[in-house]
Design an enzyme around this catalytic site. Structure first.
Site, short mmCIF file in Angstrom:
data_model
loop_
_atom_site.label_atom_id
_atom_site.label_comp_id
_atom_site.label_asym_id
_atom_site.label_seq_id
_atom_site.Cartn_x
_atom_site.Cartn_y
_atom_site.Cartn_z
N LYS A 1 0.82 -1.22 0.00
CA LYS A 1 0.00 0.00 0.00
C LYS A 1 0.85 1.26 0.00
O LYS A 1 0.50 2.24 -0.66
CB LYS A 1 -0.97 0.00 1.17
N THR A 2 1.98 1.25 0.72
CA THR A 2 2.85 2.44 0.73
C THR A 2 3.44 2.68 -0.66
O THR A 2 3.50 3.82 -1.13
CB THR A 2 3.98 2.27 1.77
N ASP B 1 -3.67 7.67 4.28
CA ASP B 1 -3.21 6.31 4.57
C ASP B 1 -3.96 5.80 5.80
O ASP B 1 -4.33 6.58 6.68
CB ASP B 1 -1.70 6.34 4.83
N GLU B 2 -4.17 4.48 5.89
CA GLU B 2 -4.83 3.86 7.05
C GLU B 2 -6.20 4.51 7.33
O GLU B 2 -6.52 4.86 8.46
CB GLU B 2 -3.94 3.95 8.29
N ARG C 1 2.01 -10.01 10.83
CA ARG C 1 3.30 -9.32 11.00
C ARG C 1 4.45 -10.24 10.59
O ARG C 1 5.56 -9.77 10.38
CB ARG C 1 3.53 -8.90 12.46
N GLN D 1 -8.13 -4.43 9.44
CA GLN D 1 -7.06 -4.01 10.35
C GLN D 1 -7.48 -2.79 11.18
O GLN D 1 -6.64 -2.04 11.66
CB GLN D 1 -5.79 -3.70 9.57
#
Length: 725
Positions: free
Chosen positions: A31-32, A220-221, A665, A250
């Site tokens: 995503k980044t 973002d997020e 993670r 998330q």
């Protein structure tokens, strides 16, 4: 710009037409990368000028990484990345308020109160109101005020569903709290967002100016946004050029006010929006990813995504049941030592070998450690280590050898900070260096808070929280009574856009109603502040900090001849080192930026990337990070899912998302651990394995210890009913 490294979905997102775009990005899906390529594409295609782009994140770390990547993509466009407005919601709003807050009657040299400052101020108010702080603590009022602000409610608009008499008491405390902030020209974290929205809502010309300035907005997020952030985005994106990236699976910050409906309702808010899913995972092995997918499927209400990866199948997930928290910690330590020594998964052990070199120091007589304190076990471990050393035998716990692989790729995840205690004990015994993210932070140390208080007073002498902190630090004969007299004088000063003059305040101290000795000390203290405030404008912030450290007497006070004192001095010098990043600015401008950055620093921003140590953190701190090897401990009912969530379906759904974040993670090796019993707040509790474990696909698991018995061979489920302890 070369887009060939993007997969088809990333490419579609990066090159989407103008207008609202929702990118649903699963963990590890790039995503980044997609966000940064989108920014670069917008600039290269001249769909928006760099200075017209606003990119909002939730951590300074994410903002820095995004800016660095954009700079790399736009290397031939000189200065493009520097022209972007990019940062966290709080930092961007702080910058806006530095220019616009005068419209609300504040001056633009406001200070930002952190959570500790907020608690101190509320405690003062509760004492004035004679509220029983044992029954109604400051932390309760702090949380309720934060909730109100996140719902865009000032004291006059307060309506958060409380019953009397708490509702009336909160209204009184909130009003006094907000008045106190105003009189001290201070803002708390929530004010940064709330007051920005209030400026925009009440001053249409100001809003219009920023709507014209920011012609393209990226977030973002997005799943972590709260109501006030949502309102801010709606105000700024009137043009509908809004590009948001997030994952409802998330969403784990409801306790901080985030609202999952913001992402779930995006298509209702913007019916013309384009929705793109990033489902290819580049992080985890197939085994880990398939297990995570099974866990998140426990939540029925979500935007459907099916994660997949071209990564290898990888090692099976190790699912182990240990006797108690000590056994759990030893399991983690032993296997970190073996993995750091380049041993294979097949060589990893479940429990200590039953030989003379591996006796258990976790127990007392008869092998029962219950009734033995931390100190008992630690002293016994060290005594046995010495005995074994004398006879050239191995110690109870194997020691991490001096030569080992890097420990940065090992992470221990837990639901609550309290779970770290047993693991820390064992890591100390086994000589395993570790770093706790979200524990006692550098900026929370007393000497650092004291120095920051001096700096804040130099900028704004009306800051009563800072004044109370250092008025008698180092001791100068100014106790609580002196503070109360000075406080009353400051509170009587004129408020508003023109801040009170420190020089005039110093003149008024000639008539202060204190004992002659205390009055002289007070005049000397504020005269010092005036000297600091009049420091030559051409000098740098580090030079000012060195002057304050010395002239205030604080350096001499810390240098008490002890090793601890020297350590505290070194911490202050490290703070001065941090300030060198602003040495290119005049000290006053640098001080404003420095204090703002320190106030807005987050837990993850304090992770020391240079330290070779195992990372320990809560699941809430872990989002956005990834590690080769993850030990996920405490997977028991009442811990994860937490006991507080078992009644409310929404709360339980968030706990499942929290587990999903934990599993995803891991890149290569994932250890899932639960115990048969655990001491919780001093009480021994019999544990039951988490419901999250029951949905894991058995073929993806390597079962260790009693977990083999707990797993139903036929149905492939954990059968709690037949577990015996």
């Amino acid at each position: 710009m070369d887009l060939s490294s993007l997969n088809k979905d990333q490419h579609a997102a990066a090159t989407a037409p103008l207008g609202p775009v929702l990118v649903l990005a699963g963990p590890g899906s790039g995503k980044t990368k997609t966000l940064t390529y989108r920014i670069a594409y917008i600039i290269e295609k001249r769909l928006a000028a760099p200075e017209g782009i606003l990119a909002l994140t939730f951590t300074n770390k994410a903002a820095k990484e995004m800016r660095s990547r954009v700079a790399g993509l736009l290397a031939r466009y000189k200065g493009a990345s520097e022209s972007l407005t990019m940062g966290t919601f709080h930092s961007v709003c702080a910058r806006i308020l530095r220019h616009e807050i005068k419209a609300l009657g504040y001056s633009n040299d406001f200070v930002i109160f952190d959570s500790q400052d907020q608690q101190k101020l509320i405690k003062e108010i509760l004492e004035e109101l004679r509220v029983d702080t044992k029954r109604l603590p400051a932390s309760l009022f702090g949380a309720l005020i934060s909730r109100a602000k996140n719902l865009l409610q000032l004291p006059a608009e307060l309506n958060i569903g409380l019953e009397s008499p708490l509702r009336e008491k909160l209204a009184e405390v909130y009003t006094r709290y907000q008045d106190a902030l105003y009189k001290q020209n201070a803002l708390d974290f929530d004010d940064l967002l709330l007051l920005t929205v209030k400026v925009f809502e009440n001053f249409p010309k100001v809003l219009l100016r920023y709507q014209k300035k920011f012609t393209y907005v990226l977030v973002d997020e997005y799943q972590d946004t709260n109501p006030v952030q949502y309102r801010l985005l709606r105000l700024l994106s009137e043009h509908h050029n809004l590009f948001v990236v997030g994952d409802d699976a998330q969403s784990i910050y409801k306790f901080r006010g985030s609202d999952i409906t913001n992402i779930l309702n995006f298509e209702k808010d913007f019916p013309e929006c384009l929705v793109i899913k990033l489902e290819q995972n580049y992080r985890s092995s197939q085994n880990i990813l398939l297990a995570a997918q099974k866990v998140i499927e426990l939540n029925p209400e979500q935007k459907p995504k099916t994660l997949w990866t071209q990564n290898p199948v990888g090692e099976k997930i190790i699912l182990a049941c240990l006797e108690d928290e000590r056994g759990e910690a030893e399991f983690v330590a032993r296997n970190i030592i073996k993995l750091a020594g380049n041993q294979t998964v097949a060589e990893l052990e479940y429990a200590p070998d039953n030989n003379s070199d591996n006796l258990s120091t976790s127990s007392g007589p008869g092998g029962n450690n219950r009734g033995y304190s931390i100190l008992d076990r630690f002293i016994k471990a060290k005594r046995l280590q010495r005995q074994f050393s004398e006879h050239q035998h191995a110690s109870l716990l194997p020691q991490l050898p001096k030569k080992h692989e890097s420990l940065k790729e090992f992470c221990v995840l837990y639901r609550t900070h309290a779970q770290s205690r047993a693991i820390e004990e064992v890591f100390i015994e086994a000589s395993i260096p570790y770093q706790i993210v979200g524990g006692l932070k550098f900026y929370e140390r007393k000497e650092i808070k004291d120095m920051l208080a001096y700096l804040r007073l130099t900028l704004n002498f009306r800051d009563l929280v800072s004044l109370k902190r250092v008025l008698n630090e180092p001791p100068r004969g100014l106790g609580p009574k002196s503070y109360e007299v000075l406080r009353e004088l400051i509170l009587k000063l004129p408020e508003g856009k023109k801040p009170a003059d420190l020089e005039k305040f110093c003149e008024n101290l000639e008539k202060i109603e204190l004992t002659p000795k205390a009055a002289a000390s007070a005049r000397e203290f504020f005269a010092q502040l005036l000297d600091f405030q009049n420091f030559n404008a051409a000098f740098t912030l580090p030079e000012l900090m060195k002057l304050i450290f010395k002239k205030s007497g604080y350096e001499r006070s810390l240098r008490d001849g002890s090793e601890a004192g020297e350590g505290r001095v070194e911490n202050v010098l490290e703070l001065i080192t941090v300030a060198f990043k602003f040495k290119h600015l005049p000290w006053r401008e640098a001080l404003t930026e420095f204090l703002e950055e320190v106030a807005l620093i987050s837990e993850i921003d304090q992770k020391d990337e240079s330290k070779d140590a195992v990372i320990m953190m809560t699941l809430h701190s872990a989002k956005g990070l990834e590690f080769d090897n993850v030990f996920f401990v405490g997977l028991e009912e009442g811990i994860l899912p937490h006991s507080r969530s078992l009644i409310e379906p929404d709360e339980l759904a968030e706990e499942i998302r929290l587990a999903y974040v934990g599993l995803t993670r891991a890149r290569k090796l994932l250890f899932l651990l639960y115990t048969q019993s655990r001491r919780v707040f001093g009480n021994l509790q019999i544990s039951q394995p988490s419901r999250i474990l029951r949905v894991l696909p058995k073929e993806r698991l390597d079962l260790r210890g009693p977990a083999k018995e707990h797993f139903n061979e036929i149905e492939g489920e954990l059968t709690v009913e037949r577990m015996e302890y």
